[in-house]
Design a protein around this motif. Structure first.
Motif: not given
Length: 132
Positions: A1-4, A28-32, A20-21, A45-48
């Motif tokens: 499940m992806k989280q924002k 680990g697990g960060v998509d964008s 920071a970016m 941050v959007v990631g799983d």
């Protein structure tokens, strides 16, 4: 499940934003990763499988004061976005409380008994100097 995850970080210059970016992108697990807000002081941050609390504390350590604003499901449809989103807010703790540590209690133990001059140093009885 992806989280924002939305984290507000005190960033005053472009170097702080870049730092920071890059820190968030290396997690680990960060998509964008994106910047948001009027003053570009929010990191989105959007990631799983991203731990939001650890990410916020890492940003506090490396960049500056940060606060977790929102954790939500990223796979929502537009109709569901109109519903109220549960937001998590963290209490702001002054920085002087974060780094204060209690002094350690030190117990001094005397050397073992049975030695005439302390730690097993034996000298001749006619010599009164304990250094030589």
């Amino acid at each position: 499940m992806k989280q924002k995850i939305v984290i507000q970080v005190e960033m005053t210059c472009d170097k702080c934003r870049s730092k920071a970016m890059s820190l968030v992108a290396a997690t680990g697990g960060v998509d964008s990763v994106a910047l948001a807000g009027d003053a570009k002081d929010q990191v989105v941050v959007v990631g799983d499988g991203v731990d939001s609390v650890k990410l916020t504390s890492a940003l506090r350590k490396k960049v500056g004061p940060s606060q977790l604003l929102q954790v939500a499901d990223a796979g929502k449809k537009k109709e569901e976005e109109k519903k109220p989103v549960i937001t998590a807010t963290a209490a702001v703790v002054p920085s002087y409380y974060q780094y204060y540590q209690q002094p350690a209690n030190v117990v001094y133990e005397y050397p073992a008994t049975g030695y005439p001059y302390g730690y097993g140093y034996q000298s001749r009885p006619d010599n009164t100097c304990t250094i030589m």
